[in-house]
Design an enzyme around this catalytic site. Structure first.
Site, PDB file in Angstrom:
ATOM      1  N   GLU A   1       0.804  -1.211   0.000  1.00  0.00           N
ATOM      2  CA  GLU A   1       0.000   0.000   0.000  1.00  0.00           C
ATOM      3  C   GLU A   1       0.837   1.260   0.000  1.00  0.00           C
ATOM      4  O   GLU A   1       1.965   1.286   0.497  1.00  0.00           O
ATOM      5  CB  GLU A   1      -0.901   0.017   1.240  1.00  0.00           C
TER       6      GLU A   1
ATOM      7  N   CYS B   1       3.443   8.254   1.654  1.00  0.00           N
ATOM      8  CA  CYS B   1       4.056   7.227   2.494  1.00  0.00           C
ATOM      9  C   CYS B   1       4.268   5.984   1.631  1.00  0.00           C
ATOM     10  O   CYS B   1       3.305   5.357   1.190  1.00  0.00           O
ATOM     11  CB  CYS B   1       3.103   6.964   3.663  1.00  0.00           C
TER      12      CYS B   1
ATOM     13  N   CYS C   1       7.345  -7.592   6.423  1.00  0.00           N
ATOM     14  CA  CYS C   1       8.588  -7.148   7.090  1.00  0.00           C
ATOM     15  C   CYS C   1       9.040  -8.269   8.013  1.00  0.00           C
ATOM     16  O   CYS C   1       8.228  -8.904   8.686  1.00  0.00           O
ATOM     17  CB  CYS C   1       8.341  -5.878   7.896  1.00  0.00           C
TER      18      CYS C   1
ATOM     19  N   CYS D   1       8.016  -6.124  14.747  1.00  0.00           N
ATOM     20  CA  CYS D   1       7.714  -5.242  15.884  1.00  0.00           C
ATOM     21  C   CYS D   1       6.319  -5.598  16.396  1.00  0.00           C
ATOM     22  O   CYS D   1       5.405  -5.850  15.619  1.00  0.00           O
ATOM     23  CB  CYS D   1       7.798  -3.779  15.463  1.00  0.00           C
TER      24      CYS D   1
ATOM     25  N   CYS E   1       2.975  -3.710  15.198  1.00  0.00           N
ATOM     26  CA  CYS E   1       2.895  -3.324  13.789  1.00  0.00           C
ATOM     27  C   CYS E   1       2.222  -4.418  12.974  1.00  0.00           C
ATOM     28  O   CYS E   1       2.658  -5.574  13.005  1.00  0.00           O
ATOM     29  CB  CYS E   1       4.305  -3.052  13.260  1.00  0.00           C
TER      30      CYS E   1
ATOM     31  N   GLY F   1       7.413  -2.450   5.398  1.00  0.00           N
ATOM     32  CA  GLY F   1       8.791  -2.910   5.227  1.00  0.00           C
ATOM     33  C   GLY F   1       9.826  -2.044   5.906  1.00  0.00           C
ATOM     34  O   GLY F   1       9.557  -0.924   6.329  1.00  0.00           O
ATOM     35  N   GLU F   2      11.017  -2.612   6.025  1.00  0.00           N
ATOM     36  CA  GLU F   2      12.154  -1.889   6.612  1.00  0.00           C
ATOM     37  C   GLU F   2      13.060  -1.455   5.450  1.00  0.00           C
ATOM     38  O   GLU F   2      13.748  -2.286   4.846  1.00  0.00           O
ATOM     39  CB  GLU F   2      12.891  -2.817   7.585  1.00  0.00           C
TER      40      GLU F   2
ATOM     41  N   SER G   1      12.623   6.194   7.164  1.00  0.00           N
ATOM     42  CA  SER G   1      12.354   5.791   8.540  1.00  0.00           C
ATOM     43  C   SER G   1      12.880   4.379   8.762  1.00  0.00           C
ATOM     44  O   SER G   1      12.621   3.483   7.957  1.00  0.00           O
ATOM     45  CB  SER G   1      10.841   5.837   8.791  1.00  0.00           C
TER      46      SER G   1
ATOM     47  N   SER H   1      12.510   4.841  14.428  1.00  0.00           N
ATOM     48  CA  SER H   1      11.363   4.305  15.168  1.00  0.00           C
ATOM     49  C   SER H   1      11.868   3.842  16.532  1.00  0.00           C
ATOM     50  O   SER H   1      12.338   2.725  16.676  1.00  0.00           O
ATOM     51  CB  SER H   1      10.766   3.119  14.398  1.00  0.00           C
ATOM     52  N   LEU H   2      11.777   4.705  17.496  1.00  0.00           N
ATOM     53  CA  LEU H   2      12.369   4.412  18.814  1.00  0.00           C
ATOM     54  C   LEU H   2      11.399   3.570  19.662  1.00  0.00           C
ATOM     55  O   LEU H   2      11.691   2.444  20.011  1.00  0.00           O
ATOM     56  CB  LEU H   2      12.722   5.722  19.520  1.00  0.00           C
TER      57      LEU H   2
ATOM     58  N   ASN I   1      -2.301   2.965  16.238  1.00  0.00           N
ATOM     59  CA  ASN I   1      -3.447   2.589  15.401  1.00  0.00           C
ATOM     60  C   ASN I   1      -3.742   1.114  15.595  1.00  0.00           C
ATOM     61  O   ASN I   1      -2.958   0.269  15.179  1.00  0.00           O
ATOM     62  CB  ASN I   1      -3.127   2.804  13.918  1.00  0.00           C
TER      63      ASN I   1
ATOM     64  N   CYS J   1      -0.975   4.942   9.656  1.00  0.00           N
ATOM     65  CA  CYS J   1       0.273   4.180   9.774  1.00  0.00           C
ATOM     66  C   CYS J   1       0.050   2.857  10.467  1.00  0.00           C
ATOM     67  O   CYS J   1      -0.657   2.775  11.450  1.00  0.00           O
ATOM     68  CB  CYS J   1       1.283   4.949  10.626  1.00  0.00           C
TER      69      CYS J   1
HETATM   70  N1  SAH Z   1      10.194  -0.167   9.056  1.00  0.00           N
HETATM   71  C1  SAH Z   1      10.345   1.220   9.166  1.00  0.00           C
HETATM   72  C2  SAH Z   1       9.373   2.015   8.320  1.00  0.00           C
HETATM   73  C3  SAH Z   1       7.969   1.530   8.279  1.00  0.00           C
HETATM   74  S1  SAH Z   1       7.017   1.599   9.757  1.00  0.00           S
HETATM   75  C4  SAH Z   1      10.260   1.646  10.610  1.00  0.00           C
HETATM   76  O1  SAH Z   1       9.881   0.839  11.447  1.00  0.00           O
HETATM   77  O2  SAH Z   1      10.617   2.782  10.886  1.00  0.00           O
HETATM   78  C5  SAH Z   1       6.551   3.331   9.779  1.00  0.00           C
HETATM   79  C6  SAH Z   1       6.190   3.856  11.149  1.00  0.00           C
HETATM   80  O3  SAH Z   1       4.889   3.418  11.563  1.00  0.00           O
HETATM   81  C7  SAH Z   1       7.159   3.391  12.208  1.00  0.00           C
HETATM   82  O4  SAH Z   1       7.502   4.412  13.085  1.00  0.00           O
HETATM   83  C8  SAH Z   1       6.335   2.347  12.892  1.00  0.00           C
HETATM   84  O5  SAH Z   1       6.850   2.059  14.139  1.00  0.00           O
HETATM   85  C9  SAH Z   1       4.953   2.957  12.885  1.00  0.00           C
HETATM   86  N2  SAH Z   1       3.891   1.999  13.185  1.00  0.00           N
HETATM   87  C10 SAH Z   1       3.866   0.679  12.935  1.00  0.00           C
HETATM   88  N3  SAH Z   1       2.719   0.123  13.399  1.00  0.00           N
HETATM   89  C11 SAH Z   1       2.008   1.128  13.953  1.00  0.00           C
HETATM   90  C12 SAH Z   1       0.732   1.186  14.588  1.00  0.00           C
HETATM   91  N4  SAH Z   1      -0.041   0.107  14.718  1.00  0.00           N
HETATM   92  N5  SAH Z   1       0.302   2.385  15.048  1.00  0.00           N
HETATM   93  C13 SAH Z   1       1.072   3.496  14.883  1.00  0.00           C
HETATM   94  N6  SAH Z   1       2.270   3.500  14.285  1.00  0.00           N
HETATM   95  C14 SAH Z   1       2.746   2.323  13.831  1.00  0.00           C
HETATM   96 FE1  SF4 Z   2       8.916  -3.693  10.127  1.00  0.00          FE
HETATM   97 FE2  SF4 Z   2       8.825  -1.057  10.690  1.00  0.00          FE
HETATM   98 FE3  SF4 Z   2       6.707  -2.659  11.156  1.00  0.00          FE
HETATM   99 FE4  SF4 Z   2       8.891  -2.892  12.661  1.00  0.00          FE
HETATM  100  S1  SF4 Z   2       7.534  -1.098  12.524  1.00  0.00           S
HETATM  101  S2  SF4 Z   2       7.716  -4.585  11.767  1.00  0.00           S
HETATM  102  S3  SF4 Z   2      10.483  -2.509  11.169  1.00  0.00           S
HETATM  103  S4  SF4 Z   2       7.553  -2.176   9.188  1.00  0.00           S
END
Ligand code: SAH
Ligand code: SF4
Length: 411
Positions: free
Chosen positions: A121, A138, A145, A149, A152, A201-202, A233, A255-256, A336, A379
């Site tokens: 997407e 975006c 991925c 995480c 996610c 994805g990363e 990111s 993404s901390l 989200n 997101c």
């Molecule tokens: N893999 C990369 C980029 C894609 S994720 C990364 O992790 O940075 C993009 C952003 O969306 C990241 O900051 C991720 O942590 C955040 N994200 C993932 N799942 C989410 C959720 N359910 N609610 C809010 N933000 C989320």
């Molecule tokens: Fe992959 Fe980013 Fe989602 Fe973590 S937050 S699973 S690195 S897409």
């Protein structure tokens, strides 16, 4: 050749889609020029016995005028056009669903392979700021991925494959094209002002394809975007952050999501490989790099707010310590939820008080507006229909309940 974009009328929520996008029959073994950076395209032209300045000309047609039919490239001789038609094509990924929200948000689902697991997407989010109307796209870099995480939905899907450069830049091409399908070629102008590599994805684990796509974004013969308006990111692939600093000048977001290793190991498992001390040091090196400093004055810290998990006052205090020597801007992201997600979104009050603690300590700290909720574009909700996340989510649910229990008993 006629044209290059295949748009299907099929979609995922049963709504009828229509499209004026032209359709090309599948071409066997043609070279797709869409994802080639200028050096690659120059080499391509040299390899076929042509002058390399053709690369710039063709790039302009593709990325500035959104022309996919070589016959329309009027500054190229008929003979060369015929040759190009025979051996190459300009082909964006197949759109299987598109949705334009009431608030201006737009979403596309692309099919990049066979089966339901091969969907990615792209989301476009408009916003007013002091420079006018910003349109932020975006972009996804992988199907699924591998990093898993815990909060996610993409992570719960597992990893399918890397996207190719044409599939990555094709998302930007398609978003721009969506504003000008009806506009004559000579009047076409790009609409997307900002790109964030924050879709599925990363990006640093699909390094070469992402680098080449970002080079096309910055190239004056293509999108000519300002390097401050292209953000990558990452969840923290430390060696690749150093590599990125050498290869290109773009903005960096991290993404901390947790201010200590114990919690981050749980939320962002790649932390076990590259713990916080290494990650923060890599960010400091990124900023200190000898390149043009205007892009690299700070990094953006993304922090998803998970109720009772990482949103307590002590977490804000730990953030202040952790980031004290790193020029950074903090973006708090309301979580989200997705089906079976083992977390809840922190309350508005909790997020505001977390923000206040950080602001009082001198940090620029913003709260991300959630947009496009009516089309699931927020997101972490990209490609909602995911098969195998349930089991992993159930395991996480247990852990989170235990943690909330501990927090409650500690008062
Ligand atoms: N893999 C990369 C980029 C894609 S994720 C990364 O992790 O940075 C993009 C952003 O969306 C990241 O900051 C991720 O942590 C955040 N994200 C993932 N799942 C989410 C959720 N359910 N609610 C809010 N933000 C989320
Ligand atoms: Fe992959 Fe980013 Fe989602 Fe973590 S937050 S699973 S690195 S897409």
């Amino acid at each position: 050749m006629s044209s290059a974009v295949v748009v299907s009328s099929e979609n995922l929520d049963g709504q009828q889609q229509s499209s004026s996008t032209p359709v090309i029959p599948a071409a066997e073994n043609k070279v797709n020029l869409l994802g080639m950076s200028r050096p690659e395209l120059e080499k391509f032209f040299e390899d076929i016995g042509e002058k390399k300045f053709r690369a710039g000309q063709v790039m302009k047609w593709i990325h500035q005028y959104f022309v996919t039919d070589f016959a329309e490239m009027t500054n190229i001789s008929g003979k060369l056009r015929a040759k190009l038609e025979q051996i190459c094509e300009i082909k964006a990924p197949e759109v299987v669903h598109r949705h334009y929200s009431k608030d201006g948000t737009r979403k596309w689902v692309f099919r990049v392979g066979e089966g339901a697991g091969s969907l990615v997407e792209t989301v476009l989010i408009p916003a007013e700021d002091k420079t006018g109307l910003r349109k932020t796209l975006c972009i996804s870099s992988q199907v699924g991925c591998a990093l898993d995480c815990s909060f996610c939905s993409t992570g719960k899907q597992g990893f399918q494959r890397d996207l190719t450069p044409d599939e990555i830049i094709g998302q930007l091409w398609m978003a721009n094209y969506s504003y000008m399908e009806e506009v004559p070629v000579a009047e076409r102008e790009r609409s997307v002002t900002n790109v964030v590599m924050m879709g599925m994805g990363e990006p640093l684990l699909n390094y070469d394809a992402v680098l080449s796509s970002m080079q096309i974004m910055l190239d004056d013969f293509a999108y000519g975007m300002s390097k401050r308006r292209v953000t990558l990111s990452t969840s923290g692939v430390v060696p690749k952050i150093d590599q990125l600093a050498k290869d290109i000048d773009v903005a960096l977001a991290i993404s901390l999501h947790a201010p200590n290793d114990e919690l981050r190991n749980e939320l962002v498992p790649i932390n076990k490989k590259y713990p916080l001390a290494q990650l923060i040091a890599a960010c400091q090196r990124y900023i200190a790099k000898d390149g043009n400093e205007s892009t690299r004055k700070h990094v953006t810290i993304e922090y998803v707010m998970l109720e009772g998990v990482n949103d307590q006052p002590e977490h804000a205090q730990q953030m202040i310590k952790l980031l004290k020597n790193l020029p950074s801007k903090i973006n708090l992201i309301p979580f989200n939820p997705f089906p079976h997600a083992p977390y809840g979104r922190s309350s508005r009050n909790r997020i505001i008080s977390f923000q206040k603690t950080l602001s009082d300590a001198g940090f620029v700290c913003t709260i991300r507006q959630t947009r496009g909720d009516d089309i699931d574009a927020a997101c972490g909700q990209l490609v909602g229909q995911v098969a195998d996340r349930t089991r992993r989510a159930e395991q996480w649910q247990k852990k989170v309940t235990q943690r909330q229990e501990i927090l409650r008993t500690q008062g």
